[in-house]
Design a protein around this motif. Structure first.
Motif, short mmCIF file in Angstrom:
data_model
loop_
_atom_site.label_atom_id
_atom_site.label_comp_id
_atom_site.label_asym_id
_atom_site.label_seq_id
_atom_site.Cartn_x
_atom_site.Cartn_y
_atom_site.Cartn_z
N ARG A 71 0.87 -1.17 0.00
CA ARG A 71 0.00 0.00 0.00
C ARG A 71 0.91 1.23 0.00
O ARG A 71 1.72 1.40 0.91
CB ARG A 71 -0.87 -0.04 1.26
CG ARG A 71 -2.09 0.85 1.18
CD ARG A 71 -2.89 0.72 2.46
NE ARG A 71 -3.79 -0.43 2.47
CZ ARG A 71 -4.16 -1.07 3.56
NH1 ARG A 71 -3.70 -0.72 4.73
NH2 ARG A 71 -5.00 -2.08 3.49
N PHE A 134 -5.77 9.71 6.70
CA PHE A 134 -5.66 8.25 6.63
C PHE A 134 -5.43 7.70 8.04
O PHE A 134 -4.92 8.40 8.92
CB PHE A 134 -4.49 7.84 5.71
CG PHE A 134 -4.56 8.46 4.35
CD1 PHE A 134 -5.51 8.05 3.43
CD2 PHE A 134 -3.69 9.48 3.99
CE1 PHE A 134 -5.59 8.64 2.17
CE2 PHE A 134 -3.75 10.08 2.74
CZ PHE A 134 -4.71 9.65 1.82
N PRO A 135 -5.76 6.41 8.25
CA PRO A 135 -5.57 5.83 9.59
C PRO A 135 -4.10 5.63 9.93
O PRO A 135 -3.24 5.62 9.04
CB PRO A 135 -6.31 4.48 9.50
CG PRO A 135 -6.55 4.22 8.06
CD PRO A 135 -6.43 5.50 7.32
N ASP A 136 -3.82 5.44 11.21
CA ASP A 136 -2.47 5.14 11.67
C ASP A 136 -1.98 3.82 11.05
O ASP A 136 -2.78 2.92 10.77
CB ASP A 136 -2.43 4.98 13.19
CG ASP A 136 -2.78 6.28 13.93
OD1 ASP A 136 -2.98 7.31 13.25
OD2 ASP A 136 -2.86 6.25 15.17
N ASN A 137 -0.66 3.72 10.87
CA ASN A 137 -0.03 2.45 10.49
C ASN A 137 -0.67 1.81 9.25
O ASN A 137 -0.98 0.62 9.24
CB ASN A 137 -0.09 1.45 11.67
CG ASN A 137 0.44 2.05 12.95
OD1 ASN A 137 1.50 2.68 12.96
ND2 ASN A 137 -0.30 1.89 14.04
N HIS A 138 -0.84 2.61 8.21
CA HIS A 138 -1.65 2.19 7.07
C HIS A 138 -0.83 1.85 5.82
O HIS A 138 -1.19 0.95 5.06
CB HIS A 138 -2.65 3.30 6.74
CG HIS A 138 -3.72 2.93 5.77
ND1 HIS A 138 -4.69 1.99 6.05
CD2 HIS A 138 -3.96 3.36 4.50
CE1 HIS A 138 -5.50 1.88 5.00
NE2 HIS A 138 -5.07 2.68 4.05
N PHE A 139 0.26 2.60 5.58
CA PHE A 139 1.01 2.47 4.32
C PHE A 139 2.36 1.80 4.52
O PHE A 139 3.02 1.99 5.53
CB PHE A 139 1.23 3.85 3.68
CG PHE A 139 -0.03 4.51 3.21
CD1 PHE A 139 -0.61 4.16 2.00
CD2 PHE A 139 -0.66 5.49 3.99
CE1 PHE A 139 -1.78 4.76 1.56
CE2 PHE A 139 -1.83 6.10 3.56
CZ PHE A 139 -2.39 5.73 2.34
N VAL A 164 1.01 7.70 9.58
CA VAL A 164 0.23 6.82 8.70
C VAL A 164 1.06 5.69 8.10
O VAL A 164 0.51 4.81 7.42
CB VAL A 164 -0.50 7.62 7.58
CG1 VAL A 164 -1.42 8.66 8.19
CG2 VAL A 164 0.47 8.24 6.59
N LYS A 166 3.19 2.19 8.33
CA LYS A 166 3.30 1.01 9.18
C LYS A 166 4.70 0.97 9.81
O LYS A 166 5.65 1.49 9.22
CB LYS A 166 3.11 -0.25 8.33
CG LYS A 166 1.75 -0.43 7.72
CD LYS A 166 1.75 -1.68 6.84
CE LYS A 166 0.41 -1.89 6.16
NZ LYS A 166 0.45 -3.05 5.23
#
Length: 256
Positions: A71, A134-139, A164, A166
């Motif tokens: 992502r 965007f959410p935390d720990n997403h990309f 945002v 990971k």
């Protein structure tokens, strides 16, 4: 050189090129610049850099480590050069978000990518780098190419990117920087302040926007300052690679 654009005193002013403006004015002024140049942005990039910007971006892709299923967030993605490459790397199981604060640039990027048949794994989001939606720990990976210098509060943007990502995720910042040779620096200055505005006038009928772009490059933090800013935000293993004599630098940091 310190990042004066972020720390310009307590009177809520910041730099717009060499001018001092109110912070709430800067975003609008930057927007006007990119509304003006959006349609001819790719052509101007090729002319300004002699096509070398494509090599800088290719190196960014190589260093990103992006692979199938990842992502990716491409901030200030503009006309979609990096997004196009990432969409092929992540494949149908992955996702690429092209984000830009400027609606005109986002539309040009979306139209260009759709014309090239890119659709299924790419989404387009109008977003401010200082407050990413965007959410935390997403990309797995975030890139920002030639966009950070236009951000008013760079520290906030870097912290937002860290949030945002990971753990183990990578941030790559590709940006104009400080040449490491005094002679090259003088030649580059003459080119930036004399040739670029004329080129902008001829191609886009807008010399002022390209004068701003030249000034904004000079006000951007140098290589070591930006490295320290990334480390202060919480990134680890921060390194940078100078390209074309330091005219451009690629910074890379990892979220612990």
């Amino acid at each position: 050189m310190s990042d004066m654009g972020d720390r310009q005193g307590s009177d809520n002013t910041t730099h717009f090129g060499f001018k001092t403006v109110r912070e709430d004015e800067k975003a609008q002024r930057v927007a006007e610049v990119f509304h003006s140049v959006a349609a001819k942005y790719d052509l101007m990039n090729d002319l300004m850099s002699g096509g070398i910007h494509r090599l800088w971006k290719r190196f960014t892709i190589e260093l990103s480590g992006v692979r199938s299923g990842n992502r990716v967030l491409d901030i200030a993605g503009g006309t979609g050069d990096l997004t196009l490459k990432f969409s092929r790397l992540v494949g149908p199981e992955g996702q690429v978000v092209l984000a830009d604060i400027n609606d005109s640039m986002l539309k040009v990027g979306r139209d260009r990518l759709l014309d090239r048949g890119v659709a299924g794994n790419v989404t387009f989001v109008q977003a401010d780098a200082e407050a990413l939606p965007f959410p935390d720990n997403h990309f797995d990976c975030i890139t920002i190419a030639f966009g950070l210098r236009n951000v008013t509060h760079k520290e906030r943007a870097i912290e937002s990117m860290l949030r945002v990502l990971k753990p183990g995720g990578r941030l790559l910042v590709l940006e104009f920087s400080k040449p490491n040779n005094p002679l090259l620096s003088k030649v580059y200055d003459k080119y930036s302040f004399n040739v670029l505005p004329v080129m902008g006038k001829l191609i886009t009928n807008d010399s002022e926007s390209y004068r701003y772009l030249a000034e904004s490059i000079r006000m951007h933090p140098d290589q070591e300052t930006l490295k320290a800013m990334m480390e202060d935000a919480g990134f680890v293993r921060v390194s940078y690679h100078n390209m074309t004599g330091g005219i451009v630098a690629l910074h890379r940091g990892i979220k612990p």
